[in-house]
Design an enzyme around this catalytic site. Structure first.
Site, PDB file in Angstrom:
ATOM      1  CG  ASP A  32     158.630 124.023 160.386  1.00 39.78           C
ATOM      2  OD1 ASP A  32     157.906 123.300 159.679  1.00 39.78           O
ATOM      3  OD2 ASP A  32     158.399 125.225 160.564  1.00 39.78           O
ATOM      4  CG  HIS A  33     155.842 118.724 158.936  1.00 40.57           C
ATOM      5  ND1 HIS A  33     155.120 119.527 159.775  1.00 40.57           N
ATOM      6  CD2 HIS A  33     155.057 118.530 157.866  1.00 40.57           C
ATOM      7  CE1 HIS A  33     153.954 119.794 159.229  1.00 40.57           C
ATOM      8  NE2 HIS A  33     153.887 119.201 158.064  1.00 40.57           N
ATOM      9  CG  HIS A  91     154.286 124.923 159.219  1.00 42.16           C
ATOM     10  ND1 HIS A  91     155.357 124.285 159.789  1.00 42.16           N
ATOM     11  CD2 HIS A  91     153.193 124.216 159.614  1.00 42.16           C
ATOM     12  CE1 HIS A  91     154.932 123.240 160.501  1.00 42.16           C
ATOM     13  NE2 HIS A  91     153.622 123.190 160.417  1.00 42.16           N
ATOM     14  CE  LYS A 114     144.275 123.024 161.683  1.00 38.99           C
ATOM     15  NZ  LYS A 114     145.195 122.040 161.138  1.00 38.99           N
TER      16      LYS A 114
HETATM   17  C1  BG6 Z   1     151.158 120.892 161.633  1.00 40.43           C
HETATM   18  C2  BG6 Z   1     149.985 121.561 162.313  1.00 40.43           C
HETATM   19  O1  BG6 Z   1     152.368 121.463 162.064  1.00 40.43           O
HETATM   20  O2  BG6 Z   1     151.034 121.042 160.230  1.00 40.43           O
HETATM   21  C3  BG6 Z   1     148.681 120.992 161.807  1.00 40.43           C
HETATM   22  O3  BG6 Z   1     150.084 121.365 163.715  1.00 40.43           O
HETATM   23  C4  BG6 Z   1     148.614 121.053 160.301  1.00 40.43           C
HETATM   24  O4  BG6 Z   1     147.577 121.688 162.371  1.00 40.43           O
HETATM   25  C5  BG6 Z   1     149.877 120.454 159.677  1.00 40.43           C
HETATM   26  O5  BG6 Z   1     147.467 120.340 159.875  1.00 40.43           O
HETATM   27  C6  BG6 Z   1     149.900 120.707 158.184  1.00 40.43           C
HETATM   28  O6  BG6 Z   1     150.937 119.972 157.614  1.00 40.43           O
HETATM   29  P1  BG6 Z   1     150.859 119.474 156.119  1.00 40.43           P
HETATM   30  O7  BG6 Z   1     152.168 118.808 155.873  1.00 40.43           O
HETATM   31  O8  BG6 Z   1     149.682 118.530 156.041  1.00 40.43           O
HETATM   32  O9  BG6 Z   1     150.642 120.693 155.281  1.00 40.43           O
END
Ligand code: BG6
Length: 516
Positions: free
Chosen positions: A202-203, A265, A365
């Site tokens: 999970d980034h 997230h 979004k």
């Molecule tokens: C991803 C989602 O996991 O996270 C995307 O699939 C989203 O829809 C993105 O835009 C948001 O990541 P960050 O790091 O730009 O907040």
């Protein structure tokens, strides 16, 4: 409002900041889908970056496994293009020369046993054994989820995870599309891999400021005594994005906002704020505490969801002076799509620390701007001494900014200088960029997470029970929304803060969103 009441803090003069180095064993990373979007935009530029920063060992190899036919040389050209385009730093030819020698390509199909045999041969030929004598292989599955069952089965059948190979597995989200499918996927992986080998990415957990939530809470003694229902009135978590769905229509139509952001997230952020102190910093201690939070989140039935969860879908509007189209007019989206792109909801965590403290979560979004922030709203002082003379009555507030402002700001009230008795709100703050500029390097989320996997540290990766518990929280919402009429969509304008109902959710409790 006065910005800071004192000079901004800098790193302690007693604390010499030394770059950390880790001993990483030689490894081979096989990227399934090594020519795809994620690989080109994120993984390969990140690996290049790690090489540039001298974080990789001398011996490693990166093998892309994908369906198109190409040679190693052709693959290197493709990676060079991606690095030049997507890596944020300047391109260094000497570093590239070094990095590119470690890149290889195997063409094959994910469901074809012969392709795996070819892959196995290539790993044997290229990979160097680590000190234990085995070949450390990391399988990075950067592929759409429907390929996963075939891949697990073939990896196992062709003995690519056992015997001479010591394997780890990195799986991207989405991990299942509900609790049952996530459990089935976990069951399937478990036939081939043990939990200690699985890295569910999970980034968000790779973001510096998200990791800092743990440090902030548990490395300081001053906030923890206040971190409970006695002093905290409520908590708000906002993950707002100004972008739309870009070119991910197929994925997004099926996923929607709850699967895309809330299940992973936002639940991670919520757990880091709400969890009990872990007994140590090892992966399982932290993950145990997070799972307890998920399991104590109050279950939601239909009536609860109708009352306390708000869905939205963006219509046309304007963001940063640019006109943008509505969701239903995006390429490949059905003109009558009911997919939600906005979520707001009220959650309760039924334990001793948090009983009856609302956690308001909001994400969407095409909102006004990109901001991810957690705000902890403290209760008013027990006695309003300054009630009669002060117009501004702002309770203490702690803002943990994740992006774009990576900061921690405490809002407090002080006496305004002068002969009157005016209470005045000021901020005390720490800002990563301003306060540590030049002294530290901010690794990108994937840098941190890939290095952790290479080191064998699972702390920032989700565990099987955590994933299923997060799905169990959101499944009823998804189900309810799938089976009841949506409000008239679109119901918020691009460039706004979401539908009016999201504001009403807080107004009914006598509160309002901090960012509005
Ligand atoms: C991803 C989602 O996991 O996270 C995307 O699939 C989203 O829809 C993105 O835009 C948001 O990541 P960050 O790091 O730009 O907040």
């Amino acid at each position: 409002m006065i910005d800071n009441i004192s000079d901004t803090p800098t790193a302690s003069p007693f604390c010499e900041l030394k770059p950390e180095r880790f001993n990483i064993e030689p490894f081979t990373m096989v990227i399934f889908g090594g020519t795809g979007d994620l690989s080109r935009r994120k993984l390969l530029p990140t690996l290049y970056h790690l090489c540039h920063d001298q974080n990789l060992p001398d011996e490693y190899s990166i093998i892309a496994f994908a369906s198109s036919t190409r040679t190693d040389e052709e693959y290197r050209d493709l990676v060079k293009e991606s690095v030049e385009k997507f890596d944020e730093g300047p391109f260094h030819e000497a570093c590239w020369e070094n990095f590119s020698r470690h890149l290889f390509y195997v063409s094959g199909n994910f469901d074809d046993v012969e392709s795996y045999k070819k892959l196995s041969g290539r790993i044997e030929e290229i990979a160097r054994p680590a000190s234990g004598g085995k070949r450390e292989v990391i399988y990075y599955l950067a592929v759409p989820p429907h390929f996963l069952p075939d891949i697990f089965e073939r990896l196992s059948f062709c003995k690519l995870c056992s015997g001479r190979f010591e394997a780890r597995l990195i799986v991207e989200k989405p991990f299942g599309h509900d609790r049952a499918s996530a459990a089935a996927l976990n069951g399937l992986i478990a036939k081939t891999f043990e939990e200690r080998q699985i890295y569910r990415i999970d980034h968000y957990l790779g973001k510096e400021t998200v990791q800092n939530l743990l440090f902030f809470r548990f490395a300081n003694s001053i906030f923890e005594p206040l971190w409970n229902r006695r002093y905290i009135d409520h908590v708000q978590i906002t993950v707002a994005e100004s972008i739309g769905i870009e070119n991910r229509a197929r994925f997004y139509e099926k996923a929607g906002v709850v699967r895309d952001i809330v299940q992973n997230h936002m639940m991670q952020l919520l757990a880091l704020i709400a969890m009990e102190p872990p007994i140590g910093f090892e992966a399982d201690h932290i993950r145990n505490e997070k799972v307890k939070v998920y399991r104590t989140i109050r279950g939601m039935d239909g009536a609860y969801i109708d009352k306390y969860a708000v869905r939205g879908q963006y219509g046309a509007g304007s963001i940063n002076g640019m006109d943008v189209s509505g969701y239903r007019n995006e390429k490949d989206i059905a003109p009558d799509s009911r997919t939600p792109t906005f979520f707001a909801g009220k959650f309760f965590i039924d334990n001793w620390r948090w009983a009856d403290v609302p956690f308001y979560l909001r994400t969407g979004k095409r909102m006004k701007k990109r901001v991810t922030e957690i705000s902890i709203h403290f209760k008013q002082p027990p006695l309003r001494l300054f009630k009669s003379i002060c117009e501004i009555r702002e309770p203490n507030l702690l803002v943990l900014g994740v992006q774009p402002h990576e900061e921690i700001v405490l809002h407090i009230g002080v006496k305004h200088p002068g002969i009157g008795n005016q209470l005045y709100p000021v901020n005390m703050g720490f800002n990563y960029e301003k306060d540590l500029q030049g002294e530290v390097h901010f690794p990108l989320p994937y840098e941190r997470l890939l290095l952790d996997c290479m080191k064998g540290d699972q702390t920032l990766f989700a565990r099987q029970d955590g994933i299923e518990a997060m799905w169990a929280i959101v499944d009823p919402i998804i189900e309810r929304w799938d089976n009841t009429d949506a409000p008239e969509f679109p119901n918020y304008v691009s460039g706004s803060w979401g539908p009016d109902d999201a504001d009403r959710l807080l107004e009914e409790d006598g509160r309002q969103w901090r960012i509005a």
